[in-house]
Design a protein around this motif. Structure first.
Motif, PDB file in Angstrom:
ATOM      1  N   GLY A  78      -5.484   0.836   1.314  1.00 23.38           N
ATOM      2  CA  GLY A  78      -4.782   0.242   2.436  1.00 23.38           C
ATOM      3  C   GLY A  78      -3.792   1.174   3.106  1.00 23.38           C
ATOM      4  N   THR A 122       3.262  -3.989   3.979  1.00 23.10           N
ATOM      5  CA  THR A 122       1.829  -3.741   4.059  1.00 23.10           C
ATOM      6  C   THR A 122       1.362  -3.884   5.505  1.00 23.10           C
ATOM      7  N   THR A 124      -2.087  -3.473   6.174  1.00 24.19           N
ATOM      8  CA  THR A 124      -3.464  -3.935   6.038  1.00 24.19           C
ATOM      9  C   THR A 124      -3.510  -4.918   4.876  1.00 24.19           C
ATOM     10  N   CYS A 127      -3.600  -4.342  -0.157  1.00 18.68           N
ATOM     11  CA  CYS A 127      -3.002  -3.024  -0.420  1.00 18.68           C
ATOM     12  C   CYS A 127      -2.717  -2.846  -1.905  1.00 18.68           C
TER      13      CYS A 127
END
Length: 188
Positions: A78, A122, A124, A127
């Motif tokens: 990620g 985060t 994305t 992660c």
């Protein structure tokens, strides 16, 4: 490759990758190579976190002496924005922050010395973040500051109401309430 950030002591490290038809290989940590650049931390604990949702915020955290921690943070899967905040009393950059995008694809890392708050968000889903710590977890020495503290004004790239927080991070104290246990020591 080692790059200085705007905060003295916080550096971005991008290990060399060797690619071929199978994929790639890199040394994610080499104490001797880092020592050649004046980076001499002895790490004693490895941590790994998994965050399911975009906008998960972990931080801002620290451990006070005698269990203060330097951290070497990297993303296994990620993308995150990793944040360090200088809380060393007397530092010319006290209260200032730096943010570095760490990605699994790039393989870059952020080294955060003792005397800094640390947190990440985060960017994305799903992660996985791994980090080395120079001291083991010592709950009696841990502290935190609210991630969205207006005095710090950190740009997390999300709306405050959209942040996914732990119960503990949701009630973290304000930056003005921090009695920092760290003191700036200029390089000689």
């Amino acid at each position: 490759m080692i790059e200085e950030t705007a905060l003295s002591g916080v550096v971005e490290i991008t290990p060399r990758r060797f690619a071929d038809a199978r994929g790639h290989f890199s040394e994610t940590y080499n104490a001797d190579a880092l020592a050649q650049h004046g980076i001499n931390f002895q790490f004693s604990q490895d941590n790994q976190s998994y965050s399911q949702d975009i906008g998960t915020v972990r931080g801002l955290h620290f451990q006070a002496p005698p269990a203060a921690q330097a951290k070497l943070v990297r993303v296994i899967q990620g993308v995150i924005w990793d944040v360090a905040v200088d809380v060393r009393l007397g530092s010319p950059s006290f209260g200032q922050w730096v943010r570095v995008e760490l990605t699994a694809e790039k393989g870059n890392q952020l080294l955060i010395p003792e005397g800094f708050l640390h947190g990440f968000v985060t960017r994305t889903p799903d992660c996985i973040v791994a980090y080395k710590c120079s001291a083991t977890y010592a709950p009696a020495t841990e502290g935190s500051v609210r991630f969205d503290d207006p005095d710090l004004a950190i740009d997390w790239g999300i709306k405050t109401d959209d942040a996914v927080l732990s119960d503990k991070d949701a009630i973290a104290p304000a930056f003005t309430d921090l009695a920092s246990p760290f003191t700036y020591e200029p390089a000689s």
